[in-house]
Design an enzyme around this catalytic site. Structure first.
Site, mmCIF file in Angstrom:
data_model
loop_
_atom_site.group_PDB
_atom_site.id
_atom_site.type_symbol
_atom_site.label_atom_id
_atom_site.label_comp_id
_atom_site.label_asym_id
_atom_site.label_seq_id
_atom_site.Cartn_x
_atom_site.Cartn_y
_atom_site.Cartn_z
ATOM 1 N N LYS A 47 0.819 -1.224 0.000
ATOM 2 C CA LYS A 47 0.000 0.000 0.000
ATOM 3 C C LYS A 47 0.848 1.267 0.000
ATOM 4 C CE LYS A 47 -3.680 -2.139 2.727
ATOM 5 N NZ LYS A 47 -4.656 -1.944 3.805
ATOM 6 N N GLY A 129 0.261 -0.144 11.188
ATOM 7 C CA GLY A 129 -0.317 0.432 9.964
ATOM 8 C C GLY A 129 -1.794 0.764 10.128
ATOM 9 N N LEU A 216 -10.751 -4.490 15.201
ATOM 10 C CA LEU A 216 -10.487 -4.587 13.765
ATOM 11 C C LEU A 216 -10.366 -6.035 13.308
ATOM 12 C CD1 LEU A 216 -9.808 -1.501 14.053
ATOM 13 C CD2 LEU A 216 -8.118 -1.862 12.275
HETATM 14 P P1 NAP Z 1 0.929 -4.034 12.140
HETATM 15 O O1 NAP Z 1 1.290 -2.828 11.360
HETATM 16 O O2 NAP Z 1 1.865 -5.206 12.153
HETATM 17 O O3 NAP Z 1 0.686 -3.568 13.671
HETATM 18 C C1 NAP Z 1 0.481 -4.514 14.683
HETATM 19 C C2 NAP Z 1 0.067 -3.818 15.964
HETATM 20 O O4 NAP Z 1 -0.150 -4.813 16.973
HETATM 21 C C3 NAP Z 1 1.136 -2.886 16.521
HETATM 22 O O5 NAP Z 1 0.502 -1.851 17.229
HETATM 23 C C4 NAP Z 1 1.903 -3.824 17.454
HETATM 24 O O6 NAP Z 1 2.594 -3.163 18.475
HETATM 25 C C5 NAP Z 1 0.775 -4.628 18.056
HETATM 26 N N1 NAP Z 1 1.239 -5.921 18.531
HETATM 27 C C6 NAP Z 1 1.608 -6.974 17.795
HETATM 28 N N2 NAP Z 1 1.990 -7.994 18.583
HETATM 29 C C7 NAP Z 1 1.872 -7.567 19.866
HETATM 30 C C8 NAP Z 1 2.131 -8.145 21.147
HETATM 31 N N3 NAP Z 1 2.584 -9.394 21.255
HETATM 32 N N4 NAP Z 1 1.872 -7.412 22.244
HETATM 33 C C9 NAP Z 1 1.410 -6.147 22.136
HETATM 34 N N5 NAP Z 1 1.148 -5.539 20.960
HETATM 35 C C10 NAP Z 1 1.388 -6.228 19.834
HETATM 36 O O7 NAP Z 1 -0.461 -4.633 11.686
HETATM 37 P P2 NAP Z 1 -1.729 -3.810 11.097
HETATM 38 O O8 NAP Z 1 -1.714 -3.900 9.629
HETATM 39 O O9 NAP Z 1 -1.751 -2.506 11.769
HETATM 40 O O10 NAP Z 1 -2.941 -4.725 11.595
HETATM 41 C C11 NAP Z 1 -3.358 -4.727 12.948
HETATM 42 C C12 NAP Z 1 -4.617 -5.549 13.101
HETATM 43 O O11 NAP Z 1 -5.685 -4.961 12.377
HETATM 44 C C13 NAP Z 1 -4.479 -6.981 12.590
HETATM 45 O O12 NAP Z 1 -5.141 -7.828 13.484
HETATM 46 C C14 NAP Z 1 -5.219 -6.956 11.268
HETATM 47 O O13 NAP Z 1 -5.780 -8.225 10.977
HETATM 48 C C15 NAP Z 1 -6.307 -5.931 11.551
HETATM 49 N N6 NAP Z 1 -6.807 -5.256 10.335
HETATM 50 C C16 NAP Z 1 -8.121 -5.424 10.007
HETATM 51 C C17 NAP Z 1 -8.628 -4.817 8.884
HETATM 52 C C18 NAP Z 1 -10.079 -5.007 8.501
HETATM 53 O O14 NAP Z 1 -10.446 -4.727 7.353
HETATM 54 N N7 NAP Z 1 -10.917 -5.419 9.415
HETATM 55 C C19 NAP Z 1 -7.795 -4.020 8.076
HETATM 56 C C20 NAP Z 1 -6.464 -3.848 8.461
HETATM 57 C C21 NAP Z 1 -5.971 -4.492 9.587
HETATM 58 P P3 NAP Z 1 4.107 -2.673 18.230
HETATM 59 O O15 NAP Z 1 3.994 -1.371 17.494
HETATM 60 O O16 NAP Z 1 4.671 -2.547 19.573
HETATM 61 O O17 NAP Z 1 4.794 -3.730 17.398
#
Ligand code: NAP
Length: 274
Positions: A47, A129, A216
């Site tokens: 993206k 993200g 989400l």
């Molecule tokens: P990302 O960029 O990898 O961010 C992951 C987030 O989760 C960060 O804030 C990270 O914290 C935190 N995290 C991961 N592992 C953790 C742990 N063990 N303990 C505490 N915090 C943790 O992923 P993303 O793209 O933002 O996606 C995040 C979520 O949103 C996912 O579950 C994804 O499936 C969902 N999502 C849903 C949609 C939808 O259409 N419904 C669209 C997009 C995303 P740190 O910054 O400390 O690493």
């Protein structure tokens, strides 16, 4: 979801998934353009990489610095650019980048929780993200207070600073609120796997202080957070609607027609939950 929508609109199109290595993204977009594709969807990590690779950016993509939808366009006889799908000409083609993610979040909050976020207090978990896009969208919609919590505190601090700079009227702070909020939003990936710990500190913020809770994550349909929130009497919704609305908007961008939401939702639910 997209093929169900395409079929319901009676279009002779197919929506296909391709694995593209980030190093080959430019060539993949150029190839799709050369082959007469109607458009593309892009997901992580493409993206952001795609931003400089399209011929122009719609306001939505410019605002979020990310492209999740590309529409190929051509000039009609009068010389105006039109979606490729709506034109019989195919001589000169350009690509336009859009972002349908941010709008999908607020639409889902509106339609599934009856919540308009303007002047509301929101606790947002996660600054990855999706967390950043959510925070910026909430900021642009005029939330009054945004409390940001993230495992890596520096990322939450940087995001709070960005919110303050772009939306000075929003009170963006790092950490849990002492009082209640209208909405708690989980944008971390915690809850995807059964062994995951909870995405927030229950002692620091009991859920009966949140009016509504939005996760989400959509698979599982009810995360431990949503289960607890339901038990605490909060209105709850998962991320399936968000996924639906970003896809529906993309289909509208390509086709110029209202998306058949009913058919798309049914196909999505079948694919994810059955
Ligand atoms: P990302 O960029 O990898 O961010 C992951 C987030 O989760 C960060 O804030 C990270 O914290 C935190 N995290 C991961 N592992 C953790 C742990 N063990 N303990 C505490 N915090 C943790 O992923 P993303 O793209 O933002 O996606 C995040 C979520 O949103 C996912 O579950 C994804 O499936 C969902 N999502 C849903 C949609 C939808 O259409 N419904 C669209 C997009 C995303 P740190 O910054 O400390 O690493």
């Amino acid at each position: 979801m997209q093929n169900a929508g395409i079929a319901a609109l009676g279009l002779n199109w197919r929506y296909l998934a391709f694995d593209v290595h980030p190093d080959n993204l430019g060539e993949a977009i150029a190839g799709a353009k050369a082959m007469g594709f109607i458009g593309l969807n892009l997901t992580v990590p493409h993206k952001i990489l795609a931003v400089p690779m399209v011929d122009l950016l719609d306001e939505s993509a410019r605002a979020w610095g990310a492209v999740n939808t590309i529409r190929f366009e051509t000039k009609d006889e009068a010389g105006s650019w039109r979606p490729l799908a709506l034109s019989s000409q195919t001589n000169e083609i350009r690509s336009q980048g859009f972002n349908t993610d941010a709008e999908a979040i607020t639409r889902s909050l509106r339609e599934e929780l009856g919540l308009s976020v303007a002047n509301r207090k929101v606790l947002l978990l996660g600054a990855g993200g999706a967390g950043r896009a959510t925070a910026l969208k909430l900021g642009s919609e005029g939330v009054s207070d945004l409390f940001l919590v993230n495992r890596t505190v520096k990322k939450a601090e940087a995001l709070a600073l960005e919110i303050k700079q772009r939306f000075p009227r929003v009170k963006a702070t790092v950490g849990y609120p002492t009082g209640s909020v209208d909405l708690l939003l989980n944008a971390t990936s915690l809850g995807l796997k059964p062994e995951d710990e909870l995405p927030w500190n229950e002692a620091a913020f009991p859920l009966n202080r949140a009016g509504a809770v939005f996760d989400l994550i959509y698979c599982p349909a009810e995360t431990p957070l949503l289960k607890r929130a339901r038990a605490a009497g909060c209105r709850v919704a998962n991320g399936l609607g968000m996924l639906l609305y970003q896809g529906a908007k993309a289909l509208e961008i390509w086709s110029g027609q209202p998306a058949p939401l009913h058919e798309m939702r049914a196909a999505l639910e079948k694919a994810v939950y059955v």
